[in-house]
Write a protein that holds these residues in place. Structure first.
Motif, PDB file in Angstrom:
ATOM      1  N   LEU A  62       0.885  -1.209  -0.041  1.00 62.92           N
ATOM      2  CA  LEU A  62      -0.017  -0.047   0.055  1.00 62.92           C
ATOM      3  C   LEU A  62       0.794   1.026   0.011  1.00 62.92           C
ATOM      4  O   LEU A  62       0.533   2.335  -0.701  1.00 62.92           O
ATOM      5  N   ALA A  63       2.066   1.379   0.621  1.00 65.57           N
ATOM      6  CA  ALA A  63       2.925   2.439   1.009  1.00 65.57           C
ATOM      7  C   ALA A  63       3.472   2.569  -0.595  1.00 65.57           C
ATOM      8  O   ALA A  63       3.601   3.787  -1.122  1.00 65.57           O
ATOM      9  N   ALA A  64       3.855   1.508  -1.246  1.00 63.88           N
ATOM     10  CA  ALA A  64       4.528   1.683  -2.598  1.00 63.88           C
ATOM     11  C   ALA A  64       3.486   2.218  -3.501  1.00 63.88           C
ATOM     12  O   ALA A  64       3.806   3.070  -4.248  1.00 63.88           O
ATOM     13  N   VAL A  90       3.516   5.653  -5.913  1.00 63.11           N
ATOM     14  CA  VAL A  90       3.567   5.661  -7.079  1.00 63.11           C
ATOM     15  C   VAL A  90       2.194   6.368  -7.685  1.00 63.11           C
ATOM     16  O   VAL A  90       2.440   7.102  -8.752  1.00 63.11           O
ATOM     17  N   LEU A  91       1.314   6.404  -6.847  1.00 62.89           N
ATOM     18  CA  LEU A  91       0.044   7.162  -7.193  1.00 62.89           C
ATOM     19  C   LEU A  91       0.291   8.968  -7.031  1.00 62.89           C
ATOM     20  O   LEU A  91       0.119   9.634  -7.829  1.00 62.89           O
ATOM     21  N   GLY A  92       1.473   9.119  -6.127  1.00 65.45           N
ATOM     22  CA  GLY A  92       1.774  10.457  -5.971  1.00 65.45           C
ATOM     23  C   GLY A  92       2.524  10.945  -7.164  1.00 65.45           C
ATOM     24  O   GLY A  92       2.401  12.184  -7.690  1.00 65.45           O
ATOM     25  N   VAL A  93       3.451  10.150  -7.396  1.00 65.96           N
ATOM     26  CA  VAL A  93       4.197  10.493  -8.720  1.00 65.96           C
ATOM     27  C   VAL A  93       3.489  10.644 -10.099  1.00 65.96           C
ATOM     28  O   VAL A  93       3.559  11.424 -10.742  1.00 65.96           O
ATOM     29  N   ALA A  94       2.526   9.597 -10.036  1.00 68.03           N
ATOM     30  CA  ALA A  94       1.689   9.655 -11.279  1.00 68.03           C
ATOM     31  C   ALA A  94       0.676  11.051 -11.333  1.00 68.03           C
ATOM     32  O   ALA A  94       0.811  11.629 -12.282  1.00 68.03           O
ATOM     33  N   PHE A 141      -1.486  15.737 -13.259  1.00 67.71           N
ATOM     34  CA  PHE A 141      -1.813  17.097 -13.315  1.00 67.71           C
ATOM     35  C   PHE A 141      -1.000  18.119 -13.935  1.00 67.71           C
ATOM     36  O   PHE A 141      -0.833  19.139 -13.432  1.00 67.71           O
ATOM     37  N   ALA A 142      -0.524  17.798 -15.227  1.00 67.95           N
ATOM     38  CA  ALA A 142       0.414  18.843 -16.003  1.00 67.95           C
ATOM     39  C   ALA A 142      -0.123  19.816 -16.423  1.00 67.95           C
ATOM     40  O   ALA A 142       0.650  21.028 -16.243  1.00 67.95           O
ATOM     41  N   LEU A 167       2.456  15.206  -5.354  1.00 69.36           N
ATOM     42  CA  LEU A 167       3.540  14.395  -5.086  1.00 69.36           C
ATOM     43  C   LEU A 167       3.913  14.508  -3.557  1.00 69.36           C
ATOM     44  O   LEU A 167       4.048  13.160  -3.165  1.00 69.36           O
ATOM     45  N   ILE A 168       4.101  15.527  -2.884  1.00 69.09           N
ATOM     46  CA  ILE A 168       4.313  15.476  -1.398  1.00 69.09           C
ATOM     47  C   ILE A 168       3.559  14.545  -0.680  1.00 69.09           C
ATOM     48  O   ILE A 168       3.706  13.814   0.160  1.00 69.09           O
ATOM     49  N   ALA A 169       2.174  14.770  -1.092  1.00 69.36           N
ATOM     50  CA  ALA A 169       1.081  14.101  -0.175  1.00 69.36           C
ATOM     51  C   ALA A 169       1.261  12.477  -0.415  1.00 69.36           C
ATOM     52  O   ALA A 169       1.108  11.760   0.485  1.00 69.36           O
TER      53      ALA A 169
END
Length: 126
Positions: free
Chosen positions: A20-22, A26-30, A35-36, A47-49
């Motif tokens: 779940l942590a991983a 990955v969701l934060g990076v995605a 949101f480009a 990303l930070i969240a």
């Protein structure tokens, strides 16, 4: 060299927490890339969240708890270190620099002697 035992994650709940942590990271990076078109601060916040939530979830696992205990012990040990004074640090740094200069001169001189002996004496080049 000491052989330290390798600790593996054994329980299913730990595996799920780490998974779940991983996924959160990955969701934060995605989200940062999805949101480009949004403001940079919105993307950075996502990303930070994601990374922060992933870290919090990872620290709730047994591996995370062991890591926190290790980090606390390491921080406590840093307090026990006798740090050098400014004068001692300056003197040690000066000695290291002096040694580096002496070694550089020695290596340069050795190189030039070998170069001179090979090219001038052995090969006869001028």
């Amino acid at each position: 060299m000491a052989n330290s035992p390798v600790e593996t994650v054994r329980t299913t709940s730990d595996k799920l927490l780490l998974l779940l942590a991983a996924v959160l990271v990955v969701l934060g990076v995605a989200a940062f890339y999805v949101f480009a078109l949004q403001s940079f601060y919105v993307r950075l916040g996502a990303l930070i969240a994601g990374v922060a939530l992933g870290a919090i979830v990872a620290l709730m696992s047994q591996s995370g708890k062991r890591f926190l205990a290790f980090a606390k012990d390491a921080y406590r040990e840093v307090g026990k270190v006798v740090w050098p004074t400014r004068k001692e640090a300056t003197q040690t740094t000066a000695i290291v620099f002096a040694f580096v200069v002496v070694m550089a001169l020695y290596l340069w001189l050795t190189d030039k002697v070998i170069e001179w002996s090979v090219f001038s004496l052995i090969l006869g080049w001028k």
